[in-house]
Design a protein around this motif. Structure first.
Motif, PDB file in Angstrom:
ATOM      1  N   LEU A 102      87.936  40.852 -17.126  1.00  0.00           N
ATOM      2  CA  LEU A 102      88.520  41.572 -15.993  1.00  0.00           C
ATOM      3  C   LEU A 102      87.658  42.766 -15.618  1.00  0.00           C
ATOM      4  O   LEU A 102      87.450  43.679 -16.411  1.00  0.00           O
ATOM      5  CB  LEU A 102      89.939  42.014 -16.371  1.00  0.00           C
ATOM      6  CG  LEU A 102      90.823  40.835 -16.817  1.00  0.00           C
ATOM      7  CD1 LEU A 102      91.974  41.304 -17.684  1.00  0.00           C
ATOM      8  CD2 LEU A 102      91.333  40.065 -15.601  1.00  0.00           C
ATOM      9  N   LEU A 103      87.157  42.758 -14.375  1.00  0.00           N
ATOM     10  CA  LEU A 103      86.168  43.735 -13.929  1.00  0.00           C
ATOM     11  C   LEU A 103      86.562  44.359 -12.601  1.00  0.00           C
ATOM     12  O   LEU A 103      87.251  43.737 -11.777  1.00  0.00           O
ATOM     13  CB  LEU A 103      84.801  43.055 -13.744  1.00  0.00           C
ATOM     14  CG  LEU A 103      84.263  42.223 -14.910  1.00  0.00           C
ATOM     15  CD1 LEU A 103      83.082  41.395 -14.447  1.00  0.00           C
ATOM     16  CD2 LEU A 103      83.853  43.133 -16.038  1.00  0.00           C
ATOM     17  N   THR A 104      86.059  45.564 -12.363  1.00  0.00           N
ATOM     18  CA  THR A 104      86.226  46.172 -11.043  1.00  0.00           C
ATOM     19  C   THR A 104      85.335  45.478 -10.025  1.00  0.00           C
ATOM     20  O   THR A 104      85.767  45.132  -8.929  1.00  0.00           O
ATOM     21  CB  THR A 104      85.909  47.676 -11.098  1.00  0.00           C
ATOM     22  OG1 THR A 104      86.812  48.310 -12.002  1.00  0.00           O
ATOM     23  CG2 THR A 104      86.052  48.306  -9.722  1.00  0.00           C
ATOM     24  N   GLY A 105      84.052  45.265 -10.366  1.00  0.00           N
ATOM     25  CA  GLY A 105      83.123  44.566  -9.474  1.00  0.00           C
ATOM     26  C   GLY A 105      82.132  45.493  -8.809  1.00  0.00           C
ATOM     27  O   GLY A 105      82.415  46.675  -8.581  1.00  0.00           O
ATOM     28  N   ASP A 106      80.967  44.954  -8.484  1.00  0.00           N
ATOM     29  CA  ASP A 106      79.924  45.714  -7.805  1.00  0.00           C
ATOM     30  C   ASP A 106      80.311  45.948  -6.343  1.00  0.00           C
ATOM     31  O   ASP A 106      81.027  45.144  -5.733  1.00  0.00           O
ATOM     32  CB  ASP A 106      78.593  44.954  -7.843  1.00  0.00           C
ATOM     33  CG  ASP A 106      78.105  44.718  -9.254  1.00  0.00           C
ATOM     34  OD1 ASP A 106      78.170  45.655 -10.067  1.00  0.00           O
ATOM     35  OD2 ASP A 106      77.670  43.586  -9.555  1.00  0.00           O
TER      36      ASP A 106
END
Length: 294
Positions: A102-106
């Motif tokens: 689970l990531l925020t993202g670029d």
């Protein structure tokens, strides 16, 4: 199988990641997964990595699962609001995909469609919380789910070699509090920094997977030093990559460097995550060189 079950059994977990194609044909990717990644516990599928539009992570995870290989659904907050994020999580559960990163993202300006509007309705911490909420049988709107709730292995990321170690530890603490069950690190090239970080991270009592990248050349190392937060490739490694251009071009030097890092760090982590970046064919050599398989 949820990889958290393997951590609970004390197993050393091996994962790698693949990037879906810019198109919908998966024959080549699935061939490489079957040909080179047989000793890997699970394959992590990137989600429009670096803000470049590609085939979806969820569809690719399903295709990988269909050939009998465990997958990890990487999902970012950049492209979806909370409705779409929860919907995709339930879709993953329906397909039997129960491992998540689970990531925020670029940010979108980094990619090939910089005019795209980012969403970021949630960030990585609130996304972890959203998964935990779904697992309780209730969505973020407070509405009950039909039937049994899903159950996932909830993974998050951390950068142990960042200059701001205290910031990374604080982020890690927030993610654990939200429900993160394991961590995958940014690529490590400085084992001593990793050791120091892991000593401080013991307090959270969650498995940590060492992230490694197989370096292709000195130019790649310099690019990461200049553009990727939390990564520092030391000068001696860059010189090693320059010493024998043919050996480096063949991937031998990159495998030797990565294997050395894994051997140094193995006692401090509960698994290894390999970012081959298109060199999946070298993963078997790396696993043997690192003494991770016989």
């Amino acid at each position: 199988m949820r990889i958290t079950e393997l951590f609970d059994r004390g197993e050393f977990v091996l994962t790698t990641e693949v990037g879906p194609p810019k198109g919908f044909h998966l024959d080549h990717l699935l061939h490489e997964v079957k040909e080179y990644l047989g000793d890997i516990t699970a394959v992590n599928v990137t989600d429009n990595q670096s803000s470049v539009m590609r085939l979806g992570s969820l569809a690719t995870c399903k295709a990988i699962k269909d050939i009998g290989v465990n997958s990890i659904f990487q999902i970012t907050c950049r492209d979806r609001n909370r409705l779409a994020l929860q919907s995709d999580l339930l879709s993953a559960a329906y397909f039997g995909i129960d491992n998540l990163l689970l990531l925020t993202g670029d940010y979108t300006t980094l990619g090939d469609t910089p005019q795209a509007k980012p969403v970021f309705d949630l960030d990585s911490v609130s996304l972890i919380h959203a998964v935990k909420q779904l697992e309780s049988g209730i969505d973020l709107g407070g509405n009950e789910l039909d039937g049994d709730p899903p159950k996932f292995a909830k993974g998050a990321v951390v950068s142990p070699c960042s200059d701001s170690v205290d910031v990374q530890l604080a982020k890690m603490e927030r993610k654990v509090a939200a429900g993160a069950e394991y961590f995958q690190t940014q690529a490590v090239f400085e084992p001593e920094k990793f050791f120091e970080f892991m000593e401080k991270a013991k307090q959270f009592n969650v498995p940590v997977m060492l992230g490694v990248i197989i370096l292709k050349n000195a130019g790649m190392a310099n690019f990461m030093n200049n553009n990727i937060a939390g990564i520092n490739v030391p000068p001696d490694i860059i010189e090693e990559l320059k010493a024998d251009p043919e050996k480096t071009k063949a991937g031998i030097t990159g495998v030797e460097i990565t294997a050395r890092i894994i051997k140094e760090c193995r006692d401090y982590c509960q698994g290894v995550h390999i970012m081959a970046l298109g060199w999946e064919k070298l993963v078997p050599d790396l696993l043997r060189e690192s003494n991770l398989v016989s």
